[in-house]
Design an enzyme around this catalytic site. Structure first.
Site, mmCIF file in Angstrom:
data_model
loop_
_atom_site.group_PDB
_atom_site.id
_atom_site.type_symbol
_atom_site.label_atom_id
_atom_site.label_comp_id
_atom_site.label_asym_id
_atom_site.label_seq_id
_atom_site.Cartn_x
_atom_site.Cartn_y
_atom_site.Cartn_z
ATOM 1 N N GLN A 71 8.441 0.381 -8.028
ATOM 2 C CA GLN A 71 7.564 -0.538 -8.342
ATOM 3 C C GLN A 71 7.489 -1.927 -6.416
ATOM 4 O OE1 GLN A 71 4.048 0.773 -8.418
ATOM 5 N NE2 GLN A 71 3.131 -1.036 -7.807
ATOM 6 N N ASP A 112 7.761 8.672 -3.702
ATOM 7 C CA ASP A 112 6.667 7.706 -3.052
ATOM 8 C C ASP A 112 6.402 7.658 -1.643
ATOM 9 O OD1 ASP A 112 5.571 5.421 -4.382
ATOM 10 O OD2 ASP A 112 7.101 4.712 -4.532
ATOM 11 N N LYS A 155 0.415 4.057 -14.802
ATOM 12 C CA LYS A 155 1.788 4.943 -14.040
ATOM 13 C C LYS A 155 1.718 6.550 -15.416
ATOM 14 C CE LYS A 155 1.913 3.341 -9.238
ATOM 15 N NZ LYS A 155 3.035 3.237 -8.095
HETATM 16 N N1 GUN Z 1 3.196 -0.706 -4.518
HETATM 17 C C1 GUN Z 1 1.625 -0.872 -3.702
HETATM 18 N N2 GUN Z 1 1.348 0.221 -3.714
HETATM 19 C C2 GUN Z 1 2.838 1.112 -3.820
HETATM 20 C C3 GUN Z 1 3.052 2.666 -4.094
HETATM 21 O O1 GUN Z 1 2.309 3.345 -3.485
HETATM 22 N N3 GUN Z 1 4.140 2.602 -4.572
HETATM 23 C C4 GUN Z 1 5.050 1.717 -5.239
HETATM 24 N N4 GUN Z 1 6.317 1.779 -5.920
HETATM 25 N N5 GUN Z 1 4.905 0.282 -5.411
HETATM 26 C C5 GUN Z 1 3.344 0.460 -4.818
#
Ligand code: GUN
Length: 290
Positions: free
Chosen positions: A97, A120, A53
């Protein structure tokens, strides 16, 4: 006939090129989109995602900072960090996350992020906006899947779309996007889960099958309707002594079987994964525009 591969890297490239142009326009107005990424603990997969990211932000000119916190951080300390980020104008987006260590209350954390910074799309306000088809942040993985359908001109209109998995991150928001009353939606949508009876009977009815089951190679060839479009959201590390790293990545679909039955399929890796990140970039720029 082998299924056509739906190349997520290609779609992500197109989406990110558009984000990059938006970033350049914002920069001319002295707005510098910023993303705060919060990583708790040492989960190796999460570390890879978070690093990825950050790298993507850098490439597109988005400022990002990762906050790495110890596994045993208290709820109170994490709340304090979120509060600080909520009011820090450098950050237009905040991402925590998932998954988080068991002692932390995920719901409390999601509620605490300001909905305007919830890139998100997990906050109840944004989830509610999705259900009501109002403007708001959409969860990145299902939004990315909708972009794959757009790119490859796969119409959902009147089709039976089946989602396997009812998670808050993928299954639930995906279902809502599929049946939304608009040209890119309009599917008849069904959701299956661990308590569904005779799941194969339902997946075999799917014109569009979206699998986010969390079980490696759960969907076998005989569970797919000939000619269906299959989207594999799974990302599993399975032990493989022959692989260089001691493991290989596999989806929730048995690819070698599915590819002979489906008309189109997303590979793992290189399918849905790159789209999740691309949509995070889209949402961060959207947050900066707000
Ligand atoms: N863990 C797996 N997919 C995601 C996501 O799209 N966002 C976040 N924050 N954690 C994740």
């Amino acid at each position: 006939m082998k299924a056509m591969l739906l190349n997520g890297n290609e779609v992500a490239k197109e989406v990110k090129n558009s984000v990059k142009k938006d970033v350049e326009i914002l920069r001319k107005e002295n707005i510098y989109p910023g993303l705060a990424v919060v990583l708790v603990g040492n989960d190796p997969a999460s570390k890879v995602y978070v690093r990825n990211k950050g790298k993507n932000c850098e490439k597109l000119g988005i400022f990002s900072q990762t906050f790495e916190l110890p596994e045993d951080i208290s709820q109170k300390e994490l709340n304090t960090l979120i509060d600080k980020l909520n009011y820090d104008p450098k950050f237009h987006g905040i991402l925590v996350q998932m998954p988080l260590p068991k002692h932390l209350n995920v719901s409390e954390i999601i509620h605490r992020i300001r909905p305007e910074k919830d890139v998100d799309g997990f906050h109840p306000e944004n989830m509610g906006r999705l259900v009501l088809d109002e403007e708001g942040f959409r969860p990145c993985t299902p939004a990315g899947i909708m972009e794959i359908f757009r790119y490859y001109q796969i119409s959902l209109e009147g089709k039976h779309a089946v989602v396997v998995g009812r998670s808050n991150i993928v299954g639930k928001p995906m279902l809502n996007m599929l049946y939304q009353k608009k040209p890119e939606g309009n599917a008849t949508a069904t959701i299956c889960h661990t308590r569904t009876k005779d799941i194969a009977a339902i997946t075999r009815m799917a014109d569009i099958l979206i699998v986010a089951a969390g079980t490696p190679e759960f969907i076998t060839g005989d569970m797919i309707k000939p000619g269906a479009v299959v989207v594999d959201v799974g990302m599993n590390r399975v032990d493989d002594p022959r692989a260089e790293k001691g493991y290989r990545l596999t989806g929730d679909v048995k690819f070698d079987e599915a590819v002979d039955v489906a008309s189109a399929i997303t590979p793992v890796p290189g399918g849905v994964g790159p789209m999740t990140i691309a949509m995070l970039m889209v949402n961060t720029v959207k947050a900066a525009k707000y």
